[in-house]
Motif scaffolding. Structure first.
Motif, PDB file in Angstrom:
ATOM      1  N   UNK A 185      71.289 -25.008 -56.978  1.00 27.29           N
ATOM      2  CA  UNK A 185      72.124 -26.156 -57.317  1.00 27.29           C
ATOM      3  C   UNK A 185      72.481 -26.142 -58.793  1.00 27.29           C
ATOM      4  N   UNK A 186      73.769 -26.205 -59.089  1.00 32.04           N
ATOM      5  CA  UNK A 186      74.262 -26.376 -60.447  1.00 32.04           C
ATOM      6  C   UNK A 186      74.820 -27.786 -60.582  1.00 32.04           C
ATOM      7  N   UNK A 187      74.029 -28.658 -61.171  1.00 34.64           N
ATOM      8  CA  UNK A 187      74.471 -30.053 -61.339  1.00 34.64           C
ATOM      9  C   UNK A 187      75.681 -30.125 -62.258  1.00 34.64           C
ATOM     10  N   UNK A 188      75.655 -29.351 -63.345  1.00 37.26           N
ATOM     11  CA  UNK A 188      76.747 -29.401 -64.310  1.00 37.26           C
ATOM     12  C   UNK A 188      78.071 -28.944 -63.752  1.00 37.26           C
ATOM     13  N   UNK A 189      78.027 -27.999 -62.826  1.00 37.67           N
ATOM     14  CA  UNK A 189      79.259 -27.479 -62.233  1.00 37.67           C
ATOM     15  C   UNK A 189      79.528 -28.047 -60.851  1.00 37.67           C
ATOM     16  N   UNK A 190      78.648 -28.948 -60.390  1.00 32.67           N
ATOM     17  CA  UNK A 190      78.805 -29.615 -59.094  1.00 32.67           C
ATOM     18  C   UNK A 190      78.990 -28.617 -57.960  1.00 32.67           C
ATOM     19  N   UNK A 191      78.074 -27.626 -57.923  1.00 28.85           N
ATOM     20  CA  UNK A 191      78.124 -26.575 -56.903  1.00 28.85           C
ATOM     21  C   UNK A 191      76.737 -26.390 -56.316  1.00 28.85           C
ATOM     22  N   UNK A 192      76.682 -26.232 -55.000  1.00 30.91           N
ATOM     23  CA  UNK A 192      75.423 -26.016 -54.294  1.00 30.91           C
ATOM     24  C   UNK A 192      75.558 -24.791 -53.391  1.00 30.91           C
ATOM     25  N   UNK A 193      74.784 -23.762 -53.692  1.00 29.85           N
ATOM     26  CA  UNK A 193      74.733 -22.577 -52.830  1.00 29.85           C
ATOM     27  C   UNK A 193      73.620 -22.810 -51.816  1.00 29.85           C
ATOM     28  N   UNK A 194      73.984 -22.973 -50.552  1.00 35.26           N
ATOM     29  CA  UNK A 194      73.014 -23.426 -49.552  1.00 35.26           C
ATOM     30  C   UNK A 194      72.437 -22.308 -48.698  1.00 35.26           C
ATOM     31  N   UNK A 195      72.824 -21.057 -48.929  1.00 34.49           N
ATOM     32  CA  UNK A 195      72.339 -19.992 -48.063  1.00 34.49           C
ATOM     33  C   UNK A 195      72.666 -20.300 -46.610  1.00 34.49           C
ATOM     34  N   UNK A 196      71.699 -20.072 -45.715  1.00 37.04           N
ATOM     35  CA  UNK A 196      71.889 -20.413 -44.305  1.00 37.04           C
ATOM     36  C   UNK A 196      71.247 -21.750 -43.947  1.00 37.04           C
TER      37      UNK A 196
END
Length: 222
Positions: free
Chosen positions: A143-154
């Motif tokens: 999770x990158x809070x600053x960039x508002x991105x969440x890599x969730x995998x599977x």
């Protein structure tokens, strides 16, 4: 995106995987290289790979990590995995050692184990590790809070929790991970999953309570 086999309970499934390359013009991290190292390295395009991050320890991801991490000029990149998937890692590389007659693979370990709440940075992007077991015991999201991105995998895909074919290895645990780890993340955060199209936390939050019925059906079938 690549496609290839993944094993669950000795059965082979064909699964598509999104591999993510995050960084700048000089250096990157690679999240979930899978199936085809050449395709991933084509996107890397000569930049230095600082780390290879595995959001889970399934064989389709592990099949490419050594080649993607390898760099004769700069030195190999670190391979990162959560300790919960250590047994999957060992099973894969012990089998590979038998197939290739490379005894060193039997004792191979990840360079670093990911921990819940740990952070690392690439190109000014700070990523926090969220332990999200279910798809595998050691599944993680980034999770990158600053960039508002969440890599969730599977762990979380667009419209559904991640599965292998129609199988959910530990669905109730997976849904609890989704609720506990993603429930407080802002709804406009982009979700970049390891399979399928991107979505947002808000779009999926409207759905995930209904997914517990899948878990109940799985319990009844068992």
């Amino acid at each position: 995106m690549t496609s290839g086999p993944v094993t669950l309970d000795d059965e082979k499934f064909t699964v598509e995987v999104n591999s993510w390359v995050v960084g700048d013009d000089d250096a990157v991290i690679v999240i979930d290289p899978a199936n085809d190292a050449e395709a991933v390295l084509k996107v890397v395009d000569g930049r230095e790979v600082m780390a290879v991050v595995c959001t889970n320890g399934r064989d389709n991801v592990l099949s490419t990590v050594l080649e993607v991490a390898s760099d004769e000029e700069r030195g190999d990149a670190e391979i990162l995995l959560h300790r919960g998937d250590r047994s999957l890692w060992r099973d894969f590389f012990r089998q590979l050692a038998l197939e290739t007659e490379d005894e060193e693979l039997k004792s191979l370990e990840p360079d670093q184990y990911l921990e819940d709440g740990g952070t690392f940075e690439i190109a000014g992007i700070q990523l926090e590790v969220l332990h999200t077991p279910g798809f595998t015991p050691g599944s993680v999201s980034l999770y990158s809070e600053g960039d508002a991105v969440l890599f969730t995998g599977h762990t979380l895909l667009r419209g559904k929790p991640g599965s292998i074919g129609d199988e959910y290895p530990e669905l109730h645990t997976q849904l609890n991970s989704i609720s506990a780890q993603f429930g407080q993340i802002p709804g406009d955060t982009r979700v970049l999953p390891a399979q399928g199209e991107e979505t947002t936390v808000g779009e999926e939050a409207d759905r995930w309570e209904s997914w517990y019925s899948l878990s109940n059906r799985s319990d009844e079938d068992a």
